[in-house]
Design a protein around this motif. Structure first.
Motif, PDB file in Angstrom:
ATOM      1  N   CYS A 185      -1.070  -7.008   4.245  1.00 45.20           N
ATOM      2  CA  CYS A 185      -0.485  -6.126   3.232  1.00 45.20           C
ATOM      3  C   CYS A 185       0.776  -5.467   3.786  1.00 45.20           C
ATOM      4  O   CYS A 185       0.858  -5.147   4.965  1.00 45.20           O
ATOM      5  N   LYS A 186       1.727  -5.244   2.904  1.00 46.08           N
ATOM      6  CA  LYS A 186       2.909  -4.468   3.260  1.00 46.08           C
ATOM      7  C   LYS A 186       2.551  -3.003   3.065  1.00 46.08           C
ATOM      8  O   LYS A 186       1.622  -2.674   2.334  1.00 46.08           O
ATOM      9  N   GLN A 187       3.320  -2.125   3.719  1.00 47.46           N
ATOM     10  CA  GLN A 187       3.039  -0.704   3.610  1.00 47.46           C
ATOM     11  C   GLN A 187       4.329   0.071   3.382  1.00 47.46           C
ATOM     12  O   GLN A 187       5.360  -0.231   3.984  1.00 47.46           O
ATOM     13  N   THR A 199      -0.063   5.042  -0.431  1.00 48.49           N
ATOM     14  CA  THR A 199      -1.043   6.110  -0.638  1.00 48.49           C
ATOM     15  C   THR A 199      -0.421   7.461  -0.299  1.00 48.49           C
ATOM     16  O   THR A 199       0.671   7.533   0.268  1.00 48.49           O
ATOM     17  N   THR A 215       2.741  -5.531   8.187  1.00 51.22           N
ATOM     18  CA  THR A 215       1.900  -5.429   9.372  1.00 51.22           C
ATOM     19  C   THR A 215       1.822  -6.776  10.072  1.00 51.22           C
ATOM     20  O   THR A 215       1.564  -7.791   9.445  1.00 51.22           O
ATOM     21  N   ARG A 225      -5.543   3.730   3.377  1.00 48.69           N
ATOM     22  CA  ARG A 225      -4.599   2.749   3.930  1.00 48.69           C
ATOM     23  C   ARG A 225      -5.268   1.920   5.030  1.00 48.69           C
ATOM     24  O   ARG A 225      -5.159   0.701   5.063  1.00 48.69           O
ATOM     25  N   ILE A 263       0.864  -1.180   0.000  1.00 56.37           N
ATOM     26  CA  ILE A 263       0.000   0.000   0.000  1.00 56.37           C
ATOM     27  C   ILE A 263       0.904   1.234   0.000  1.00 56.37           C
ATOM     28  O   ILE A 263       1.744   1.396   0.880  1.00 56.37           O
ATOM     29  N   ALA A 322      -6.030  -2.089   4.863  1.00 59.11           N
ATOM     30  CA  ALA A 322      -5.374  -2.927   5.869  1.00 59.11           C
ATOM     31  C   ALA A 322      -6.388  -3.691   6.718  1.00 59.11           C
ATOM     32  O   ALA A 322      -6.135  -4.833   7.118  1.00 59.11           O
ATOM     33  N   ARG A 372       1.586   1.790  15.326  1.00 55.28           N
ATOM     34  CA  ARG A 372       2.457   1.457  14.193  1.00 55.28           C
ATOM     35  C   ARG A 372       3.763   0.823  14.632  1.00 55.28           C
ATOM     36  O   ARG A 372       4.260  -0.094  13.991  1.00 55.28           O
ATOM     37  N   GLU A 384      -4.345   8.215   4.325  1.00 58.47           N
ATOM     38  CA  GLU A 384      -4.326   7.426   5.565  1.00 58.47           C
ATOM     39  C   GLU A 384      -5.644   6.670   5.724  1.00 58.47           C
ATOM     40  O   GLU A 384      -5.656   5.513   6.144  1.00 58.47           O
TER      41      GLU A 384
END
Length: 181
Positions: A74-76, A54, A110, A64, A52, A68, A158, A61
């Motif tokens: 998903c990776k970010q 964005t 995540t 995102r 992701i 999620a 996070r 956000e």
């Protein structure tokens, strides 16, 4: 070629990504993500993985968070706001190819439900909460760690979901201190 599919907000973001790397993208079409787009993202996650990426703003956000929550694992990747702003406009489409490559090189996965390695007291002691310069310090920390800017509560979350180690945290704090914040 990036193996994962990169989720972006729009066509201009796809153009910017392709200037930086060879990759496939899925465009959300803005913050009103429909079920069909979420199904495409879920299928991409299942088959190839998803990153992701964005815009570093409230709408980005929000997108995102929606993705999620609906498509786990998903990776970010995060581009700092300063590197994605041109003439007052914030967006991935304004980032340089180098900024995009740098963000993609620092992708975070995540890990939902992970125990935090950094606790709330650490954030207070580090001047990231209840400090006159807390917002600026969080912004710099987020950029150094590649996790984006967020408020204190989101930062704590996070740090946990991306499993930021005490060593990474300490290194980022040292960099903040060296910048005089």
């Amino acid at each position: 070629m990036i193996k994962e599919v990169i989720v972006v907000e729009g066509r201009d973001d796809t153009v910017a990504i392709r200037r930086a790397v060879k990759a496939d993208t899925i465009e959300t079409g803005g913050s009103a993500i429909n079920k069909m787009t979420l199904r495409k993202i879920a299928l991409a996650q299942e088959r190839r993985g998803v990153i992701i990426l964005t815009d570093p703003d409230h709408a980005g956000e929000r997108i995102r968070k929606i993705i999620a929550s609906k498509v786990p694992g998903c990776k970010q990747a995060f581009i700092p706001e300063a590197e994605a702003t041109r003439k007052g406009d914030i967006g991935v489409e304004n980032a340089s190819p180098e900024a995009i490559r740098h963000a993609l090189a620092r992708v975070h996965t995540t890990v939902e439900g992970a125990d935090p390695l950094i606790d709330w007291a650490d954030l207070i002691d580090a001047g990231l909460i209840t400090h006159p310069n807390a917002a600026a310090r969080r912004m710099t920390l987020g950029n150094v760690l590649g996790i984006g800017y967020c408020n204190g509560k989101q930062l704590h979350k996070r740090l946990a979901v991306f499993q930021i180690s005490r060593e990474e945290f300490a290194g980022a704090l040292a960099q903040i201190e060296s910048e005089g914040l």
